[in-house]
Structures are given as C-alpha cells and as structure tokens.
Scaffold this active site. Structure first.
Site, PDB file in Angstrom:
ATOM      1  N   GLY A   1      57.891  28.676  52.057  1.00  0.00           N
ATOM      2  CA  GLY A   1      57.747  27.552  51.124  1.00  0.00           C
ATOM      3  C   GLY A   1      58.611  26.372  51.499  1.00  0.00           C
ATOM      4  O   GLY A   1      58.172  25.209  51.426  1.00  0.00           O
TER       5      GLY A   1
ATOM      6  N   GLU B   1      48.929  32.442  45.745  1.00  0.00           N
ATOM      7  CA  GLU B   1      49.117  31.036  46.122  1.00  0.00           C
ATOM      8  C   GLU B   1      48.571  30.067  45.077  1.00  0.00           C
ATOM      9  O   GLU B   1      49.301  29.240  44.555  1.00  0.00           O
ATOM     10  CB  GLU B   1      48.493  30.756  47.502  1.00  0.00           C
ATOM     11  CG  GLU B   1      49.099  31.573  48.649  1.00  0.00           C
ATOM     12  CD  GLU B   1      50.555  31.214  48.993  1.00  0.00           C
ATOM     13  OE1 GLU B   1      51.118  30.326  48.355  1.00  0.00           O
ATOM     14  OE2 GLU B   1      51.105  31.850  49.905  1.00  0.00           O
TER      15      GLU B   1
ATOM     16  N   ASP C   1      51.266  43.084  53.937  1.00  0.00           N
ATOM     17  CA  ASP C   1      51.650  41.699  53.693  1.00  0.00           C
ATOM     18  C   ASP C   1      51.657  41.503  52.170  1.00  0.00           C
ATOM     19  O   ASP C   1      51.105  42.326  51.428  1.00  0.00           O
ATOM     20  CB  ASP C   1      50.599  40.791  54.364  1.00  0.00           C
ATOM     21  CG  ASP C   1      50.714  39.358  53.917  1.00  0.00           C
ATOM     22  OD1 ASP C   1      51.820  38.800  54.019  1.00  0.00           O
ATOM     23  OD2 ASP C   1      49.698  38.795  53.444  1.00  0.00           O
TER      24      ASP C   1
ATOM     25  N   ASP D   1      51.671  37.846  50.059  1.00  0.00           N
ATOM     26  CA  ASP D   1      50.882  36.739  49.503  1.00  0.00           C
ATOM     27  C   ASP D   1      49.466  36.761  50.059  1.00  0.00           C
ATOM     28  O   ASP D   1      49.269  36.713  51.280  1.00  0.00           O
ATOM     29  CB  ASP D   1      51.560  35.398  49.806  1.00  0.00           C
ATOM     30  CG  ASP D   1      52.904  35.293  49.117  1.00  0.00           C
ATOM     31  OD1 ASP D   1      52.916  35.177  47.890  1.00  0.00           O
ATOM     32  OD2 ASP D   1      53.945  35.355  49.803  1.00  0.00           O
TER      33      ASP D   1
HETATM   34  C1  XBP Z   1      53.032  33.682  52.554  1.00  0.00           C
HETATM   35  C2  XBP Z   1      53.874  32.491  52.635  1.00  0.00           C
HETATM   36  C3  XBP Z   1      54.932  32.248  51.650  1.00  0.00           C
HETATM   37  C4  XBP Z   1      54.527  31.769  50.254  1.00  0.00           C
HETATM   38  C5  XBP Z   1      55.704  31.115  49.592  1.00  0.00           C
HETATM   39  O1  XBP Z   1      53.701  34.761  53.175  1.00  0.00           O
HETATM   40  O2  XBP Z   1      53.727  31.719  53.550  1.00  0.00           O
HETATM   41  O3  XBP Z   1      55.693  31.240  52.220  1.00  0.00           O
HETATM   42  O4  XBP Z   1      53.497  30.794  50.315  1.00  0.00           O
HETATM   43  O5  XBP Z   1      56.834  31.892  49.610  1.00  0.00           O
HETATM   44  P1  XBP Z   1      53.103  36.278  53.278  1.00  0.00           P
HETATM   45  P2  XBP Z   1      58.317  31.286  49.685  1.00  0.00           P
HETATM   46  O6  XBP Z   1      51.605  36.202  53.195  1.00  0.00           O
HETATM   47  O7  XBP Z   1      53.623  36.770  54.604  1.00  0.00           O
HETATM   48  O8  XBP Z   1      53.709  37.070  52.170  1.00  0.00           O
HETATM   49  O9  XBP Z   1      58.337  30.015  48.903  1.00  0.00           O
HETATM   50  O10 XBP Z   1      59.204  32.349  49.094  1.00  0.00           O
HETATM   51  O11 XBP Z   1      58.628  31.054  51.140  1.00  0.00           O
HETATM   52 MG    MG Z   2      49.499  36.632  53.405  1.00  0.00          MG
END
Ligand code: XBP
Ligand code: MG
Length: 234
Positions: free
Chosen positions: A60, A25, A16, A18
């Site tokens: 997002g 974040e 993964d 983020d």
């Molecule tokens: C984490 C998320 C993402 C980010 C923002 O996804 O929910 O939406 O917060 O990214 P992961 P975008 O942990 O699966 O990587 O604004 O590009 O959607």
């Molecule tokens: Mg994540």
C-alpha cells in the site's frame, strides 16, 4: 479426480491473502485509501479502474509512492511528503480494520470448505502475503474464523518479513525456509500475476483463483486457473 486431489493433496498449501482469501481490495483497501486521503487533505481520489492499474505495485505504501511519482506530485519525492504517506498508510490500515470488523468483507466462496478439506487430509496451510501482519490478523479474526471453525495457518509470512515484495520470490523463499522443506512439497494459491511470478520464482507449483481485479490476466505457468476456490474441491 478433483483438482484438490490432483494439485493440493499431500502438499503444504501456501495461501496469498488479498484477492485469494477474500476480495479485500474493492471493499476494503480502496475505500480506506480514499477516506484517508480526504482526512489528510491529500487531493487524490482513486477510482476502481485506476486502482486496478495501481495494484500492479504491491504494498500500500509503495503503491501511493508510485502513484505520486507517476503524476509528479512532490509528496512522492520530498521528505515531508513521504512522512505524510507513512501516516496515511497507517490510518488506511486502521480504517481497513474497521471495515473488516463491521463484517463488510466475506471470505471467498469455498475458502472455509477448502481449509477444512486440507485439515481432514492431515495437511497444513500457511500464509504468504505482501500485506502487513496486523492486516492479516484482522482478516483472520473478522473474516475467516468468523465464517466457520477452521484450523489456523501454521505461520504467516507478511510484508514486514521481506525486503522485497512480490513479484520477488523472497516471501516464498522465507516460507520454504521456515517449513524446512523443498519447493515440490508445497503448492501456492495466488490471484495475480505478481503473486504467480513470486511463487514460480521460488520453484513452487501454483494454482490461480481469478479475482475481481486480476481475472483477465494470462497466468502463464500456472498449474491450473479456477474462478472460485470451491472449484478445487468439486
Ligand atoms: C496485495 C497487496 C497489498 C494490499 C494492501 O498483496 O498488494 O499491498 O493491496 O496492503 P497480497 P498494505 O495479494 O500478496 O496479499 O497496505 O498492507 O500493503
Ligand atoms: Mg493477491
């Protein structure tokens, strides 16, 4: 025996992004959202604790839409409002990329060493995320490859590659299809219950690394839960 030997050895490791590769974040997406709201005169300012709640919605754009609808803001229901949210999302990602380029977001502790351990064991790794391809590329360029020389992932399944984001298993199913292998030949590393649910839904064993926003979750069904990626190779 290390946790790497127990759970990762001989498997393709699906990361993964983020919260797992980096704590993107709080230092990345959140300040970029708030700065963009100001620029576009959207009267919202998300605190860290509210953002923690909002993170239950992956993506997002979807997060902003869900928030607007939850507070009854017409921006979430009108055509013009949704067009504005698309613009806000694009701009948020530009500001996010600027924060990465400024070196504000380091990789998580132990990431580089873990990626090297994967290479040393002639294994491969890939990315499975709900963020965009561009956001992943920026994170790779400014955060991961800047931190030390590591082999790049064999591919990245990103938000654009699926019609349903995590916790739907689609992103992991796309990854399995690209690999042409069975779920038991892979292991996922995730930081949230949404991510864990997505990986388990595709039948993939999952290691969880606790992160800033999701550290308190229960993670039922995880193979193991660690505080840092470095715990996997100790
Ligand atoms: C984490 C998320 C993402 C980010 C923002 O996804 O929910 O939406 O917060 O990214 P992961 P975008 O942990 O699966 O990587 O604004 O590009 O959607
Ligand atoms: Mg994540």
């Amino acid at each position: 025996m290390t946790l790497f030997e127990r759970y990762l050895l001989g498997k393709t490791v699906l990361f993964d992004v983020d919260g797992t590769i980096a704590e993107t974040e709080c230092e990345g997406h959140l300040p970029a959202f708030n700065a963009t709201f100001k620029e576009h005169s959207v009267p919202w300012e998300w605190t860290c604790s509210r953002y923690g709640e909002l993170l239950k919605i992956t993506g997002g754009y979807e997060r902003m839409l869900g928030y607007a609808q939850s507070i009854g803001d017409p921006i979430g229901t009108t055509q013009e409002g949704q067009t504005l949210l698309r613009q806000v999302h694009r701009r948020k990602n530009e500001l996010y990329a600027e924060r990465l380029a400024a070196g504000l977001i380091p990789p998580r502790t132990g990431l580089v060493e873990l990626l090297r351990t994967i290479s040393e064991n002639r294994a491969q790794w890939a990315v499975v995320t709900t963020t965009s391809k561009k956001n992943w590329d920026e994170l790779w360029t400014h955060t991961v490859s800047r931190a030390g020389s590591v082999a790049p992932p064999i591919f990245a399944v990103c938000g654009e590659d699926v019609s349903r984001k995590k916790p739907d298993p689609e992103a992991y199913l796309v990854a399995l299809k690209r690999l042409g292998c069975a779920a038991d030949q892979c292991v996922a590393i995730e930081d949230s219950e949404n991510g864990l649910g997505a990986a388990l839904g595709a039948g993939i064993q999952t290691v969880v690394v606790r992160s800033q926003f999701f550290g308190h979750q229960a993670f039922d069904g995880a193979a193991c839960v660690v505080d840092e990626l470095s715990d996997l190779i100790k």
